[in-house]
Design a protein around this motif. Structure first.
Motif, mmCIF file in Angstrom:
data_model
loop_
_atom_site.group_PDB
_atom_site.id
_atom_site.type_symbol
_atom_site.label_atom_id
_atom_site.label_comp_id
_atom_site.label_asym_id
_atom_site.label_seq_id
_atom_site.Cartn_x
_atom_site.Cartn_y
_atom_site.Cartn_z
ATOM 1 N N GLY A 193 55.579 73.431 18.849
ATOM 2 C CA GLY A 193 55.108 74.441 19.862
ATOM 3 C C GLY A 193 56.219 74.488 21.240
ATOM 4 N N GLY A 194 56.818 73.496 21.361
ATOM 5 C CA GLY A 194 57.776 73.233 22.583
ATOM 6 C C GLY A 194 56.976 73.427 23.984
ATOM 7 N N GLY A 195 57.963 74.062 24.699
ATOM 8 C CA GLY A 195 57.386 74.255 26.221
ATOM 9 C C GLY A 195 56.282 75.041 26.461
ATOM 10 N N LEU A 196 56.074 75.800 25.745
ATOM 11 C CA LEU A 196 54.919 76.849 25.762
ATOM 12 C C LEU A 196 53.568 75.971 25.260
ATOM 13 C CD1 LEU A 196 53.843 79.569 26.235
ATOM 14 C CD2 LEU A 196 54.104 80.259 23.978
ATOM 15 N N ALA A 197 53.714 74.924 24.360
ATOM 16 C CA ALA A 197 52.435 74.262 24.125
ATOM 17 C C ALA A 197 52.184 73.477 25.146
ATOM 18 C CB ALA A 197 52.909 73.426 22.628
ATOM 19 N N ILE A 198 53.243 72.737 25.717
ATOM 20 C CA ILE A 198 53.290 71.773 26.951
ATOM 21 C C ILE A 198 52.575 72.543 28.108
ATOM 22 C CG2 ILE A 198 54.282 70.347 28.676
ATOM 23 C CD1 ILE A 198 54.894 68.888 26.049
ATOM 24 N N GLN A 199 52.957 73.792 28.274
ATOM 25 C CA GLN A 199 52.476 74.363 29.432
ATOM 26 C C GLN A 199 50.947 74.724 29.185
ATOM 27 O OE1 GLN A 199 54.621 78.197 30.765
ATOM 28 N NE2 GLN A 199 52.621 79.127 30.243
ATOM 29 N N GLN A 200 50.639 75.176 28.102
ATOM 30 C CA GLN A 200 49.122 75.612 27.573
ATOM 31 C C GLN A 200 48.309 74.178 27.724
ATOM 32 O OE1 GLN A 200 49.954 77.274 23.833
ATOM 33 N NE2 GLN A 200 49.980 79.485 24.886
ATOM 34 N N ALA A 201 48.654 73.177 27.282
ATOM 35 C CA ALA A 201 47.911 72.289 27.296
ATOM 36 C C ALA A 201 47.571 71.497 28.965
ATOM 37 C CB ALA A 201 48.550 70.757 26.566
ATOM 38 N N ALA A 202 48.792 71.600 29.572
ATOM 39 C CA ALA A 202 48.926 71.043 31.122
ATOM 40 C C ALA A 202 47.777 71.909 31.933
ATOM 41 C CB ALA A 202 50.153 71.418 31.593
ATOM 42 N N SER A 203 47.812 73.043 31.512
ATOM 43 C CA SER A 203 46.895 74.158 32.156
ATOM 44 C C SER A 203 45.439 73.559 32.043
ATOM 45 C CB SER A 203 47.107 75.389 32.016
ATOM 46 O OG SER A 203 46.583 75.640 30.633
ATOM 47 N N ASN A 204 45.076 72.842 31.027
ATOM 48 C CA ASN A 204 43.662 72.671 30.759
ATOM 49 C C ASN A 204 43.138 71.206 31.456
ATOM 50 O OD1 ASN A 204 43.156 74.374 28.733
ATOM 51 N ND2 ASN A 204 43.984 73.193 27.065
ATOM 52 N N PHE A 205 44.345 70.615 32.137
ATOM 53 C CA PHE A 205 44.136 69.345 32.966
ATOM 54 C C PHE A 205 44.022 69.689 34.287
ATOM 55 C CE2 PHE A 205 45.841 65.854 35.240
ATOM 56 C CZ PHE A 205 44.832 64.659 34.617
ATOM 57 N N SER A 206 43.066 69.098 35.012
ATOM 58 C CA SER A 206 42.854 69.237 36.312
ATOM 59 C C SER A 206 43.054 67.971 37.151
ATOM 60 C CB SER A 206 41.708 69.794 36.616
ATOM 61 O OG SER A 206 41.184 69.397 37.941
ATOM 62 N N VAL A 207 43.885 67.957 38.095
ATOM 63 C CA VAL A 207 44.313 66.719 38.738
ATOM 64 C C VAL A 207 43.133 66.443 39.811
ATOM 65 C CG1 VAL A 207 46.888 66.133 39.033
ATOM 66 C CG2 VAL A 207 46.181 68.153 39.842
ATOM 67 N N VAL A 208 42.519 67.611 40.229
ATOM 68 C CA VAL A 208 41.629 67.168 41.033
ATOM 69 C C VAL A 208 40.172 66.398 40.466
ATOM 70 C CG1 VAL A 208 39.835 68.497 42.853
ATOM 71 C CG2 VAL A 208 42.127 69.742 42.196
ATOM 72 N N SER A 209 39.868 66.757 39.351
ATOM 73 C CA SER A 209 38.720 66.034 38.751
ATOM 74 C C SER A 209 39.039 65.118 37.796
ATOM 75 C CB SER A 209 37.811 67.141 38.050
ATOM 76 O OG SER A 209 38.921 67.800 37.020
ATOM 77 N N SER A 210 40.336 64.868 37.486
ATOM 78 C CA SER A 210 40.822 64.002 36.340
ATOM 79 C C SER A 210 41.738 62.879 36.984
ATOM 80 C CB SER A 210 41.401 64.339 35.154
ATOM 81 O OG SER A 210 40.333 65.258 34.745
ATOM 82 N N GLN A 211 41.756 61.742 36.578
ATOM 83 C CA GLN A 211 42.955 60.723 37.080
ATOM 84 C C GLN A 211 44.191 61.020 35.984
ATOM 85 O OE1 GLN A 211 41.718 57.952 38.931
ATOM 86 N NE2 GLN A 211 43.737 57.454 39.340
ATOM 87 N N LEU A 212 45.127 60.929 36.612
ATOM 88 C CA LEU A 212 46.525 60.973 35.991
ATOM 89 C C LEU A 212 46.676 59.788 35.016
ATOM 90 C CD1 LEU A 212 48.485 63.275 35.547
ATOM 91 C CD2 LEU A 212 49.828 62.164 37.347
ATOM 92 N N SER A 213 47.108 59.978 33.883
ATOM 93 C CA SER A 213 47.007 58.704 33.134
ATOM 94 C C SER A 213 48.388 57.923 32.819
ATOM 95 C CB SER A 213 46.496 58.809 31.565
ATOM 96 O OG SER A 213 46.806 60.031 31.053
#
Ligand code: KG4
Ligand code: ZN
Length: 358
Positions: A193-213
């Motif tokens: 899926g390349g960069g597009l897959a990374i972009q889509q997965a990243a958009s599901n992550f919220s730095v505000v509510s979740s801790q960066l692992s």
């Protein structure tokens, strides 16, 4: 002036008709990407066979869409096209040859000039293409400019004095930005899926509510040169990701998004910082982005917020999305601005064509 552009450097077969470098009358792209995905990567032999299958239908469609009133293709090219343009490199030898030999044959049969095109440099010309929803770009006001080309195989910075004058400033010393997206996508289980897959997965992550692992390095970000290095990122992702093997399945999805977010941030931070630094150093009016990675939403956002941060006024330009990844409209546009036809007999495929232009 109508140019028929032909692109076949890798796994896309593309043809387009471009008027005066900016108006796209037609743009057809056929990709064998999904076919290669079943093998886990691009197979050069298969790519060239696919080029052979699609090159004539794609050209035919591009001509028909541009000039629907002329049903005979050869007559239409003779009547409506002023010159042909074809990618000569860099790329896969078998794929390049399919486009080049086809372009030569058409040029020979129709007595049209043939302009050889550098695939990597052509990506920048996506910025000059008029978007249907926006005004005609004021191209002259873009210069001087810093151009950043970010694709699957290249991460290159150029100083441009005009549409024709490009000087290479630096580039990646190992993996390209797109390659880093592609390799880390595979490591994280996003397949091809390349960069597009990374972009889509990243958009599901919220730095505000979740801790960066994970916290990844920003390679060469503070170095005083125009080079990039992204191979270390892949190693860092691999090392950190392997520590997650013991996580329950329910947490893996969240962890993937967290990693994707940080991978994207790391790549984007480096690209933006180094390009901005070059823009300040050369005191340019604008930054022009091109190549598949320039479709990245986060990259576009960060460039837009950063453009007001540096001391002098600089405007950031991106090609319309469909002209970021491989296409033939940029080939036709590049050819219009360079207009250097060559005798078809001496045009050859150059798989390792250098980007280090002066
Ligand atoms: O320019 P391009 O189509 O082909 C080459 O000339 O290499 O670029 C392909 C690259 C791939 O690495 C792909 O993962 C990346 O562009 N790409 C993206 C996005 N869309 C394509 N990278 C990040 N974000 C995207 N939205
Ligand atoms: Zn490309």
């Amino acid at each position: 002036m109508n140019i028929l552009g032909i692109e076949s450097s890798c796994d896309e077969t593309a043809a387009a008709v471009v008027k005066d470098g900016t108006h796209v009358l037609s743009s057809v792209v056929s990709s064998s990407h999904n076919l290669h995905n079943t093998f886990g990567g691009i197979l050069p032999e298969l790519a060239s066979r696919e080029q052979l299958t699609y090159i004539f239908p794609v050209i035919q469609q591009a001509i028909q869409e541009a000039f629907p009133n002329d049903s005979d293709i050869t007559t239409s090219i003779t009547k409506n096209i002023d010159a042909l343009a074809v990618t000569i490199g860099p790329g896969l030898i078998g794929s390049l040859l399919m486009g080049i030999e086809t372009a030569k044959t058409i040029a020979f049969a129709t007595k049209k000039p043939l302009i050889p095109v550098h695939h990597v440099l052509a990506h920048i010309y996506g910025n000059f293409i008029q978007h249907p929803k926006s005004n005609i770009p004021n191209i002259t006001s873009m210069f001087p400019a810093i151009a950043l080309i970010v694709s699957g195989g290249h991460t290159e910075l150029f100083h441009m004095k005009s549409e024709r004058e490009m000087t290479w400033l630096g580039g990646t010393i190992d993996d390209a930005a797109g390659e880093a997206f592609d390799k880390t996508a595979r490591l994280l289980g996003f397949g091809n899926g390349g960069g597009l897959a990374i972009q889509q997965a990243a958009s599901n992550f919220s730095v505000v509510s979740s801790q960066l692992s994970v916290k990844l390095p920003r390679p060469l970000i503070h170095d005083d040169n125009h080079n990039f290095s992204f191979s270390g990122l892949k190693t860092a992702v691999q090392r950190e990701w392997n520590r997650n093997n013991t996580l329950p399945i329910s947490d893996i999805q969240h962890q993937k998004s967290s990693f994707a977010y940080e991978v994207q941030e790391a790549i984007v931070d480096v690209l933006v910082a180094k390009t901005m630094k070059a823009a300040e150093q050369y005191n340019v009016s604008s930054i022009l982005l091109g190549g598949g990675v320039s479709a990245n939403v986060r990259l576009r956002q960060k460039f837009q917020t950063q453009q007001s941060v540096i001391e002098h006024q600089v405007t950031v330009h991106f090609p319309p999305l469909e002209f970021c990844t491989d296409n033939a409209a940029v080939i036709g546009s590049y050819a219009f601005y360079h207009q250097l036809p060559q005798n078809y007999r001496i045009i050859t495929a150059t798989p390792t064509l250098s980007v280090e232009v002066q």
